[in-house]
Structure formats: C-alpha cells, structure tokens
Motif scaffolding. Structure first.
Motif, short mmCIF file in Angstrom:
data_model
loop_
_atom_site.label_atom_id
_atom_site.label_comp_id
_atom_site.label_asym_id
_atom_site.label_seq_id
_atom_site.Cartn_x
_atom_site.Cartn_y
_atom_site.Cartn_z
N TYR A 51 -36.81 114.52 45.30
CA TYR A 51 -36.70 113.73 46.53
C TYR A 51 -35.24 113.33 46.69
O TYR A 51 -34.49 113.32 45.72
CB TYR A 51 -37.63 112.51 46.49
CG TYR A 51 -37.11 111.28 45.78
CD1 TYR A 51 -37.14 111.20 44.39
CD2 TYR A 51 -36.64 110.18 46.48
CE1 TYR A 51 -36.71 110.07 43.73
CE2 TYR A 51 -36.20 109.06 45.82
CZ TYR A 51 -36.25 109.01 44.46
OH TYR A 51 -35.81 107.90 43.81
N TYR A 52 -34.84 113.04 47.90
CA TYR A 52 -33.44 112.85 48.24
C TYR A 52 -33.24 111.49 48.89
O TYR A 52 -34.16 110.88 49.42
CB TYR A 52 -32.96 113.94 49.20
CG TYR A 52 -33.30 115.34 48.75
CD1 TYR A 52 -34.35 116.03 49.34
CD2 TYR A 52 -32.59 115.97 47.74
CE1 TYR A 52 -34.67 117.30 48.94
CE2 TYR A 52 -32.92 117.24 47.33
CZ TYR A 52 -33.96 117.91 47.94
OH TYR A 52 -34.29 119.16 47.54
N HIS A 53 -32.01 111.05 48.85
CA HIS A 53 -31.62 109.85 49.60
C HIS A 53 -31.12 110.27 50.97
O HIS A 53 -30.43 111.27 51.11
CB HIS A 53 -30.52 109.09 48.85
CG HIS A 53 -31.05 108.20 47.79
ND1 HIS A 53 -30.28 107.67 46.80
CD2 HIS A 53 -32.29 107.71 47.57
CE1 HIS A 53 -31.00 106.92 46.01
NE2 HIS A 53 -32.24 106.92 46.45
N ARG A 54 -31.46 109.48 51.96
CA ARG A 54 -31.12 109.84 53.33
C ARG A 54 -29.63 109.73 53.55
O ARG A 54 -29.00 108.74 53.16
CB ARG A 54 -31.85 108.90 54.30
CG ARG A 54 -32.33 109.59 55.52
CD ARG A 54 -33.17 108.66 56.37
NE ARG A 54 -34.58 108.99 56.35
CZ ARG A 54 -35.13 109.95 57.09
NH1 ARG A 54 -34.38 110.68 57.88
NH2 ARG A 54 -36.41 110.18 57.03
N ASN A 55 -29.07 110.74 54.16
CA ASN A 55 -27.63 110.81 54.40
C ASN A 55 -27.38 110.55 55.88
O ASN A 55 -27.64 111.40 56.72
CB ASN A 55 -27.14 112.20 54.01
CG ASN A 55 -25.65 112.20 53.75
OD1 ASN A 55 -25.05 111.15 53.66
ND2 ASN A 55 -25.09 113.37 53.64
N TYR A 56 -26.91 109.35 56.19
CA TYR A 56 -26.68 109.01 57.59
C TYR A 56 -25.31 109.48 58.02
O TYR A 56 -24.31 109.08 57.42
CB TYR A 56 -26.78 107.49 57.78
CG TYR A 56 -28.16 106.94 57.60
CD1 TYR A 56 -28.52 106.32 56.42
CD2 TYR A 56 -29.10 107.02 58.61
CE1 TYR A 56 -29.78 105.80 56.25
CE2 TYR A 56 -30.35 106.50 58.46
CZ TYR A 56 -30.70 105.90 57.27
OH TYR A 56 -31.95 105.39 57.11
N GLU B 99 -31.35 121.18 54.75
CA GLU B 99 -31.67 119.86 55.29
C GLU B 99 -33.07 119.49 54.85
O GLU B 99 -34.03 120.21 55.18
CB GLU B 99 -31.60 119.88 56.81
CG GLU B 99 -31.44 118.50 57.39
CD GLU B 99 -31.64 118.49 58.88
OE1 GLU B 99 -31.32 119.51 59.50
OE2 GLU B 99 -32.13 117.48 59.40
N TYR B 102 -38.66 115.70 56.52
CA TYR B 102 -38.72 114.24 56.65
C TYR B 102 -39.61 113.58 55.61
O TYR B 102 -39.49 112.39 55.37
CB TYR B 102 -39.20 113.87 58.07
CG TYR B 102 -40.57 114.41 58.42
CD1 TYR B 102 -41.69 113.63 58.29
CD2 TYR B 102 -40.72 115.69 58.92
CE1 TYR B 102 -42.93 114.11 58.62
CE2 TYR B 102 -41.96 116.18 59.26
CZ TYR B 102 -43.07 115.39 59.11
OH TYR B 102 -44.30 115.87 59.44
N TYR B 105 -38.03 112.50 51.57
CA TYR B 105 -37.20 111.34 51.27
C TYR B 105 -37.96 110.26 50.53
O TYR B 105 -37.42 109.20 50.25
CB TYR B 105 -36.63 110.75 52.55
CG TYR B 105 -35.58 111.61 53.21
CD1 TYR B 105 -35.84 112.27 54.39
CD2 TYR B 105 -34.33 111.78 52.62
CE1 TYR B 105 -34.88 113.05 54.98
CE2 TYR B 105 -33.38 112.57 53.21
CZ TYR B 105 -33.65 113.21 54.39
OH TYR B 105 -32.71 113.98 54.98
N GLU B 123 -37.27 111.01 62.86
CA GLU B 123 -36.20 111.49 63.73
C GLU B 123 -36.67 111.57 65.18
O GLU B 123 -35.95 111.22 66.12
CB GLU B 123 -35.72 112.87 63.28
CG GLU B 123 -34.92 112.86 61.99
CD GLU B 123 -35.80 113.03 60.77
OE1 GLU B 123 -37.03 113.07 60.93
OE2 GLU B 123 -35.26 113.12 59.67
#
Lengths: 190, 193
Positions: A51-56, B99, B102, B105, B123
């Motif tokens: 899982y990833y951290h959101r990159n704004y 990418e 959704y 995360y 989004e």
C-alpha cells in the motif's frame, strides 16, 4: 536505555545495562510462542501486497489565483491546510528529539549538549507562529496571506525592531551557562 | 389493640395447618411462636431439595450463547481468516511509471475491499465538487451583475427597463399646472445626480 525512532512501530530493545537485559529476556518468554506461531503458520500462508501513501501534487497558491476563481481558491486552501498539518508534525518531532536528549543526559548536562536541538525546536515554533499563529482553527489561505502582507508592511515601516527575540534568548542562555560554570568552579565566590 | 394482637397470634397457625381443623389452643407470642404444628404421614422419603433458582443463570447463558453464535463466532472466524491468510498491506514507495489505484492507499484489507466496491472514488468526488464550486461561482457572478445593473438604472433613471412607468403626456402637464398654482411638496422627486 530504550530509545524510540521517528518511524511508527519500530522500537530498539538493546542496552548495556544487565538489569534491563534480564527484564527484556523476561519479556521474551511471552514473545517466544507468539513469534513461533506466526513464523510457522501465519507468514507462510500470507502473500505480501503493498500500500502507498498518497502523493499530492503541488497546486498554484493563493497569490497566483485570480480574484473570483473559486476553484483555484479551494485547491490552494486544501494545500494550505495540508502544509499546516505537516509543519505541526515537524515541530512535534523536534520537540520529541530534544526531550529524549534531556532524558538521556539529565537536565544539567542537557542544557549544554541539547542546545542545538533546543534551538531547532524554538526556530520551528517561531516560524510556525509567524505563519499560522493566532489565525484560529477555521483559518483559510487568505487569512495567512493577509497576515503576511501586514507583517511585511510593518517590517517595512519598522526596519530596526526585532519582534521575534531569538537573539535576546541566546544572550540569556549564554549568561546562564556562564553562571553554571562559575558555580561549579567556585561555589562560594560566585 | 387487644383484638389486633389476638389475630396476629392466630396467623402462623392458620398458615401452617392445612390438614387440621378446629385448633383450640392459642399459640403464644415470643419463644414458643416457632413451634411446628403441621402433620406428617411418613409415606416416603422424597423431600423437596431446597436450592437457589436457576432461571436467571440459564437465561443469561442462553442469551450469551445466542449472540455469540449469531454474531460473535462468524465475525471471529472472518477476522481470524483475514489475519491468518490475508494480512495487512506493507508500505512501499510509489514506483515510477505507475499510478496506484484508489483502493491501494489503505492498509487494512477490509477497508481496501470497501473502498474498492462500496464507497465512491475520491478523485471523482473531488472533481465533481470542483465542478459544483465553479457553477455556483458563475451563478454568483451573474446575480451580482444583475444587481449592479439594477442599481445603476435606479440611480440614473435613463433606461427604459426597470423602474420605467409609462405615463401619458397630459397628466404631466396637469401636474405642472397644479404645481405652479399650489406649489410642490417639500422635496423634489428627482433628487439624484
């Protein structure tokens, strides 16, 4: 002495102290069966997935938005709130580091050895206050922008005054350090 | 007072003696009031075993068992399966040229499932909100423009749209004659610049 890292969930259980080592060994009696069970039965049946951290991405700030452009204002406001949160966490991390340094060395030695960490923490707090302070929790990017504008105008009109007071605080700390030295060398004279 | 005490003396006798009729002795108060006057036939040795009641304990365990079997056990099994075989996700850096979707995360697999299948795409909701903000901003601007035009017309009185009341010429002439004869009111009707 156990020390904590800044990352979440990683604790360093190592020390030169025999007493602490024996206590840690006592804790391993509870730890052993759990780790055995986990390594044999649980981790073999699991598959790792990430899982990833959101990159704004960076968005134009309020000073680049046109008057009447509500969408631009909305995005700039979101970015402002995110930046405020990040700066708040930064100040907390610096406070934690200074506090740990004092715990390690004690209040007397810590005054000399933790000076750099203290100064970093003070600078971060003053900068946070300059940018976000006294605006309230329902602040918008426009409030901070106007605050900056008024501050710059004030600085232009009063170029010689120093409202922050960092230099004065440094002088006070130097005096206290000198007093401490004098006391240790000759308590009766000083 | 005396009559009342005699009736109280008779109550234990009446309560204990189901098989007896016509007792003539009076039971005295005090030390002899707990004498047992009931008859015994000595027909069997089965006696009532006196013990505390079982209703409340049985009911308590029954409801516990009911709720455990209905909700506790299924959820426990589900969570055990999830922790044994699936497990939480591991934090990674976002690789280049990718990418993440959704739902990737979130750390908990149940949250991942819910965000993937139940809740809406963040989004998409974000862009939709921006659209609504833009539309409302446009409406605001149109309304402000209309207000400004109306006030300008009201001030200048030079446009045949709002605040235009068509009046025939003869009435104005009559009004002029009246004003010349009798004078106008305390103020002029046209006092704007």
């Amino acid at each position: 002495m156990s020390s904590t890292h800044d990352e979440h969930g990683s604790v360093d259980l190592s020390s030169e102290n025999k007493f602490m080592n024996r206590l840690i060994g006592l804790g391993k009696i509870f730890d052993g069966p759990a780790t055995f069970f986990r390594e044999k039965f649980v981790e073999k049946n699991r598959k790792e997935y990430p899982y990833y951290h959101r990159n704004y991405p960076r968005v134009p700030t309020i000073d680049e938005c046109a008057f009447g452009d509500h969408v631009c204002f909305f995005e700039a406001n979101e970015q402002f709130l995110r930046d405020r949160k990040v700066d708040k966490f930064i100040t907390q991390i610096l406070a934690r580091r200074a506090h740990e340094c004092y715990i390690k060395h004690g209040p007397y030695d810590g005054f000399e050895k933790c000076r750099q960490l203290d100064e970093d923490h003070e600078k971060a707090l003053t900068n946070y206050y300059i940018k976000y302070g006294d605006l309230g929790s329902n602040a918008t990017c426009i409030d901070a922008y106007m605050k900056q504008k008024h501050r710059l105008i004030w600085q232009r009109r009063n170029p010689e005054k120093d409202i922050v007071g960092l230099e004065k605080q440094k002088e006070i700390r130097k005096e206290v350090a000198e007093y401490q030295k004098r006391i240790t060398e000759d308590p009766i004279k000083a | 007072m005396i009559v009342h005490s005699k009736l109280i003396n008779l109550v234990p006798v009446i309560a204990k003696s189901n098989l007896r009729h016509g007792l003539k002795e009076n039971v005295s108060k005090g030390l002899n009031s707990n004498l047992n006057y009931s008859q015994l036939r000595h027909s069997h040795a089965r006696t009532m075993f006196i013990r505390p009641g079982k209703f409340y304990t049985k009911k308590y365990f029954d409801t516990l068992h009911f709720h455990f079997c209905l909700a506790g056990l299924p959820f426990f099994l589900f969570i055990a399966y999830q922790n044994f075989f699936v497990g939480p996700a591991i934090l990674n850096d976002i690789p280049e040229d990718y990418e993440p979707r959704y739902w990737e995360y979130h750390k908990n697999p149940i949250k991942r499932f819910m965000s993937r299948y139940i809740f809406e795409i963040p989004e998409r909701a974000y862009e939709r909100n921006l659209h609504f903000i833009y539309v409302e901003g446009c409406k605001q601007k149109m309304r402000n423009l209309e207000k400004k035009v109306k006030t300008m017309m009201k001030e200048n009185q030079d446009y045949k749209a709002w605040y235009y009341v068509p009046v025939p010429k003869e009435t104005l002439e009559m009004k002029k004659e009246y004003h010349q004869k009798y004078g106008s009111l305390g103020y002029e009707s046209k006092f704007t610049k």
